[in-house]
Scaffold this active site. Structure first.
Site, PDB file in Angstrom:
ATOM      1  N   SER A  75       0.847  -1.184   0.000  1.00 52.38           N
ATOM      2  CA  SER A  75       0.000   0.000   0.000  1.00 52.38           C
ATOM      3  C   SER A  75       0.886   1.239   0.000  1.00 52.38           C
ATOM      4  O   SER A  75       2.114   1.146   0.042  1.00 52.38           O
ATOM      5  CB  SER A  75      -0.896   0.007   1.238  1.00 52.38           C
ATOM      6  N   LYS A  76       0.242   2.393  -0.001  1.00 50.27           N
ATOM      7  CA  LYS A  76       0.958   3.679   0.017  1.00 50.27           C
ATOM      8  C   LYS A  76       1.914   3.761   1.202  1.00 50.27           C
ATOM      9  O   LYS A  76       2.989   4.346   1.125  1.00 50.27           O
ATOM     10  CB  LYS A  76      -0.051   4.813   0.127  1.00 50.27           C
ATOM     11  N   ARG A  77       1.484   3.174   2.302  1.00 48.27           N
ATOM     12  CA  ARG A  77       2.257   3.160   3.530  1.00 48.27           C
ATOM     13  C   ARG A  77       3.672   2.607   3.293  1.00 48.27           C
ATOM     14  O   ARG A  77       4.624   2.959   3.971  1.00 48.27           O
ATOM     15  CB  ARG A  77       1.465   2.261   4.497  1.00 48.27           C
TER      16      ARG A  77
END
Ligand code: GLU
Length: 403
Positions: free
Chosen positions: A260-262
């Protein structure tokens, strides 16, 4: 490497419901490399049947990102609005007549039937199966409706969907990455393949498209593995030959959770904006799951086209590390001359307001680049690294007054 005998035709079939992300770009790369390695054809098909979520902007982004990364497709929609290839149209929204023909064929042959069950009825069925510890599949309520009964309900305007009469069997296939795979069709029961004759669902439309486009190998994310037996049934029922499958491992974050973006994962266009080079992204993606079998890490796209072997793709998840991507980018940036790097960094300084819009003093900028280049991981880094060189020193004169 085993010989791939037939004419290789592969495809990517993205839905234009978001910017091209790294997972899709890597699937595209593996397909592209496989096609090039075997003298085959790489097709781009846009799966835009989800009209609410598909947009022209995302559609254009897919074409732009692929071109920027250097993966030129041999067939599909082109950026100038034309189509290339003899099996088009290459957007699903323009292929409705083809789906309709095959849906009607299945209905006529009673290999599919209309189902009138309401949402509430289906929910009750699912709840019952779950409570019995069984897979929550369709109970088959409408499977035995007579032609007259069906026609009567249609005439009355009772809403319906179209279900495939799933034969009870074990579907087996050999996956180039995962080996032998088998699924018992009893797990999924009679599945919905279309909302109506002109509105097919993914598992049906994808088969009609892949078959009519003569796709020989389907290389896609492992998240589609459970769709494959359903699609194989469809190929068999429609009398098409079943392609060869290769399900590539998902890309995970360094903590092995869903990417994910994380984890620093973002759209290709975003990497481009930040000043990553396409060569670096391609090299980085090639090694996400694939292993050349040597210590070599730096590969050009052209080199990869010669050595890529799908059977060397590991079945276990590949970990995405933004640091690794930065490392690759730094390697490719180092290959640029100071002059080239200065020219590429200049727009970042203009946008940041550090140099005037009409351009920098290039001799000065080259000196700055020569000093900072070891620290540049992506071109946008220049703004922070060189800020100091472009601002006149400012200080509070009061601090200089001795009190
Ligand atoms: N539109 C599907 C997706 O983007 C295509 C999957 C496939 O390759 O069959 O996931």
């Amino acid at each position: 490497m085993k010989k791939v005998a037939e004419k290789v035709r592969v495809r990517i079939a993205p839905s234009p419901t978001g910017y091209m992300h790294i997972g899709l770009a890597r699937t595209a790369l593996f397909n592209y490399l496989f096609a090039k390695r075997h003298g085959g054809v790489f097709v781009l098909r846009i799966e835009d049947t989800d009209v609410e979520r598909s947009t022209k902007e995302f559609d254009a982004d897919i074409l732009d990102a692929l071109s920027w990364l250097g993966m030129v497709w041999d067939e599909g929609p082109m950026k100038d609005g034309s189509l290339k290839g003899e099996y088009g149209p290459y957007r699903q929204s323009e292929r409705t007549d083809m789906y309709e023909k095959y849906i009607r064929q299945l209905l006529d042959e009673s290999k599919a039937y209309r189902c009138f069950c309401t949402k509430e009825e289906l929910e009750a069925q699912r709840a019952y199966f779950s409570s019995q510890g069984l897979p929550p599949k369709y109970a088959g309520t409408c499977a035995s409706l007579s032609t007259d009964e069906t026609a009567e309900r249609v005439a009355k305007g009772v809403p319906s969907v179209i279900r495939f009469r799933t034969p009870a069997k074990t579907v087996k296939f050999h996956d180039l990455i995962r080996g032998d795979v088998s699924f018992d069709t009893g797990l999924f029961g009679d599945m919905v393949i279309a909302k109506d004759e002109r509105t097919p669902l993914y598992n049906f439309a994808v088969v009609v498209d892949d078959a009519l486009m003569h796709i020989s190998h389907i290389i896609r994310g492992e998240d589609h593995l459970s769709n494959t037996p359903k699609q194989i049934l469809m190929y068999e029922t429609l009398g098409f030959s079943v392609p060869v499958y290769a399900h590539i491992p998902l890309i995970l974050g360094v903590d092995r959770s869903k990417l994910s973006k994380r984890h620093g994962a973002q759209a290709v266009t975003e990497y481009r904006r930040e000043g990553y080079l396409p060569e670096a992204i391609v090299n980085f993606m090639a090694l996400l799951g694939w292993n050349p079998g040597t210590e070599q890490e730096l590969f050009s796209l052209d080199e990869l086209c010669h050595i890529f072997d799908i059977e060397r793709v590991s079945p276990s998840g590949a970990a995405f590390s933004v640091q690794k991507l930065e490392w690759f980018n730094a390697q490719y940036l180092k290959r640029l001359s100071v002059t080239e790097l200065a020219q590429r960094c200049e727009p970042y300084l203009i946008v940041a307001g550090l140099v005037p819009a009409h351009g920098a003093d290039m001799a000065f900028l080259e000196n700055v680049i020569a000093l900072e280049r070891e620290r540049i991981k992506k071109m946008s880094d220049i703004v922070e690294l060189a800020d100091f060189f472009f601002r006149s020193p400012s200080y509070n004169p009061e601090l200089l007054i001795w009190k």
